[in-house]
Design an enzyme around this catalytic site. Structure first.
Site, PDB file in Angstrom:
ATOM      1  N   ASP A  19       0.832  -1.201   0.000  1.00 38.22           N
ATOM      2  CA  ASP A  19       0.000   0.000   0.000  1.00 38.22           C
ATOM      3  C   ASP A  19       0.870   1.255   0.000  1.00 38.22           C
ATOM      4  O   ASP A  19       1.922   1.293   0.637  1.00 38.22           O
ATOM      5  CB  ASP A  19      -0.897  -0.017   1.240  1.00 38.22           C
ATOM      6  CG  ASP A  19      -2.021   0.987   1.151  1.00 38.22           C
ATOM      7  OD1 ASP A  19      -2.292   1.502   0.045  1.00 38.22           O
ATOM      8  OD2 ASP A  19      -2.641   1.278   2.191  1.00 38.22           O
ATOM      9  N   GLY A  22       0.251   5.276  -4.686  1.00 40.28           N
ATOM     10  CA  GLY A  22      -0.347   6.525  -5.146  1.00 40.28           C
ATOM     11  C   GLY A  22       0.063   7.712  -4.297  1.00 40.28           C
ATOM     12  O   GLY A  22       0.395   8.788  -4.813  1.00 40.28           O
ATOM     13  N   HIS A  36       3.238   3.400  -8.985  1.00 40.42           N
ATOM     14  CA  HIS A  36       3.136   1.968  -9.265  1.00 40.42           C
ATOM     15  C   HIS A  36       4.423   1.439  -9.888  1.00 40.42           C
ATOM     16  O   HIS A  36       4.856   0.320  -9.580  1.00 40.42           O
ATOM     17  CB  HIS A  36       1.945   1.697 -10.182  1.00 40.42           C
ATOM     18  CG  HIS A  36       0.615   2.034  -9.567  1.00 40.42           C
ATOM     19  ND1 HIS A  36       0.252   1.584  -8.310  1.00 40.42           N
ATOM     20  CD2 HIS A  36      -0.424   2.776 -10.024  1.00 40.42           C
ATOM     21  CE1 HIS A  36      -0.968   2.036  -8.027  1.00 40.42           C
ATOM     22  NE2 HIS A  36      -1.388   2.765  -9.039  1.00 40.42           N
ATOM     23  N   ASP A  66     -11.703  -5.335  -5.918  1.00 44.99           N
ATOM     24  CA  ASP A  66     -12.298  -4.007  -5.768  1.00 44.99           C
ATOM     25  C   ASP A  66     -11.540  -2.936  -6.550  1.00 44.99           C
ATOM     26  O   ASP A  66     -12.086  -1.851  -6.804  1.00 44.99           O
ATOM     27  CB  ASP A  66     -12.347  -3.614  -4.292  1.00 44.99           C
ATOM     28  CG  ASP A  66     -13.378  -4.405  -3.506  1.00 44.99           C
ATOM     29  OD1 ASP A  66     -14.388  -4.813  -4.106  1.00 44.99           O
ATOM     30  OD2 ASP A  66     -13.170  -4.621  -2.289  1.00 44.99           O
ATOM     31  N   LEU A 130      12.320 -19.826  -3.889  1.00 44.05           N
ATOM     32  CA  LEU A 130      11.229 -19.000  -3.371  1.00 44.05           C
ATOM     33  C   LEU A 130      10.002 -19.209  -4.224  1.00 44.05           C
ATOM     34  O   LEU A 130      10.088 -19.256  -5.452  1.00 44.05           O
ATOM     35  CB  LEU A 130      11.617 -17.517  -3.389  1.00 44.05           C
ATOM     36  CG  LEU A 130      10.533 -16.516  -2.948  1.00 44.05           C
ATOM     37  CD1 LEU A 130      10.274 -16.640  -1.447  1.00 44.05           C
ATOM     38  CD2 LEU A 130      10.924 -15.087  -3.310  1.00 44.05           C
TER      39      LEU A 130
END
Length: 239
Positions: A19, A22, A36, A66, A130
Site C-alpha cells: 500500500d 499513489g 506503481h 475491488d 522462493l
C-alpha cells in the site's frame, strides 16, 4: 510442544499488502502511475531479500477485485505494468530459483495479461528457492464463498482449509500464512487472505510501499521471531 514452538519462530510464508504507491507519487508531484512503477522496484527488492530471511513463500497483493473500481486509465496502466514486470523478471526468476504463480480470477483479465502470466508460470515452475505468489483480481471473501459452495455436509475445518488452499493454481501446496505485512500506515486486511490470516501475525508500518526494502522486511521478520505464538494453547510454564 517445544519443537512446534521452535518451528513457529520461522516466517516461512509471508504476505504483503503493498500500500502507498499513489500517495508516494502524489507527495512528489507525480502521477499515480509513477508510484506503481516505483512499487515494482520494491517488489524486486523484497523478492531478492526473502530467501535470506528464511522465507520460502511470498504472497503479494498486487490488485484486488475491488480495484476494478479505480479510474480506467490507472487500471490500464497497472495491467500494462503487470505484463512488463512478468516479461522482464522471468529470466531473473529462473536464474534465482524463484517460481511465480498468480492467485485470483483470470477471466476478467485481458488476453495479453493472461498470456504473460501463463508464460511466466511455465518458465519458472521449477524454481525451489522462493515461491512468489502474486494476487491479481483477488478477493478473500470470494475465495471463501467458492470453497463454501463446494463443501460437503459434515466436513470440518481441515477439509475446508484444503478447499480454500486448493483453489490456488499451485494446488495449495504452500505452508500456512505466518506473517502479514501492510505498508502505508493503514491497519486493515482489505479482503486479502481472510481465511489464511486466522492465526497469522500482523505487522504494520507507515513506510510507503515504493520506499520499502530489504531492511524493512528484515525488521518485520525479526519482530515476528520475537513474538510468542500460542494458537489458542497455554504454554506449559504459564500453567
Amino acid at each position: 510442544m517445544k519443537q512446534r514452538c521452535e518451528r513457529d519462530k520461522e516466517a516461512r510464508h509471508v504476505a504483503i499488502i503493498m500500500d502507498g504507491n499513489g500517495r508516494w507519487a502524489t507527495r512528489r508531484g507525480l502521477p499515480r502511475t509513477a508510484g506503481h512503477r516505483a512499487g515494482a522496484d520494491a517488489v524486486r527488492r523484497v523478492v531478492e531479500a526473502a530467501p535470506g530471511l528464511g522465507i520460502g513463500t511470498l504472497t503479494l497483493y498486487a490488485f484486488s477485485s475491488d480495484n476494478w473500481q479505480r479510474p480506467a486509465g490507472e487500471v490500464s496502466a497497472l495491467m500494462r505494468l503487470f505484463v512488463r514486470y512478468l516479461r522482464a523478471e522471468t529470466a531473473r526468476c529462473v536464474a534465482d530459483g524463484v517460481s511465480v504463480s498468480v492467485i485470483g480470477r483470470r477471466d476478467r483479465l485481458a488476453d495479453t495479461v493472461r498470456a504473460a502470466i501463463e508464460a511466466c508460470e511455465a518458465a519458472t515452475a521449477r524454481g525451489r528457492q522462493l515461491n512468489l505468489r502474486l494476487a491479481i483480481d483477488y478477493s478473500g471473501r470470494a475465495t471463501i464463498l467458492a470453497a463454501a459452495a463446494a463443501t460437503k455436509p459434515g466436513e470440518g475445518v481441515e477439509e475446508f482449509d484444503r478447499r480454500v488452499r486448493g483453489l490456488a493454481p499451485d494446488g495449495g501446496e504452500v505452508p500456512p500464512l505466518d506473517l502479514l505485512i501492510r505498508t502505508g500506515g493503514e491497519q486493515r486486511l482489505s479482503d486479502f487472505l481472510l481465511w489464511e490470516c486466522a492465526y497469522a501475525e500482523l505487522w504494520f508500518t507507515r513506510v510507503l510501499w515504493p520506499d520499502f526494502g530489504a531492511a524493512h522486511l528484515g525488521d518485520a521478520v525479526t519482530d515476528y521471531r520475537n513474538r510468542e505464538r500460542r494458537f489458542g494453547r497455554v504454554l506449559e510454564q504459564a500453567v
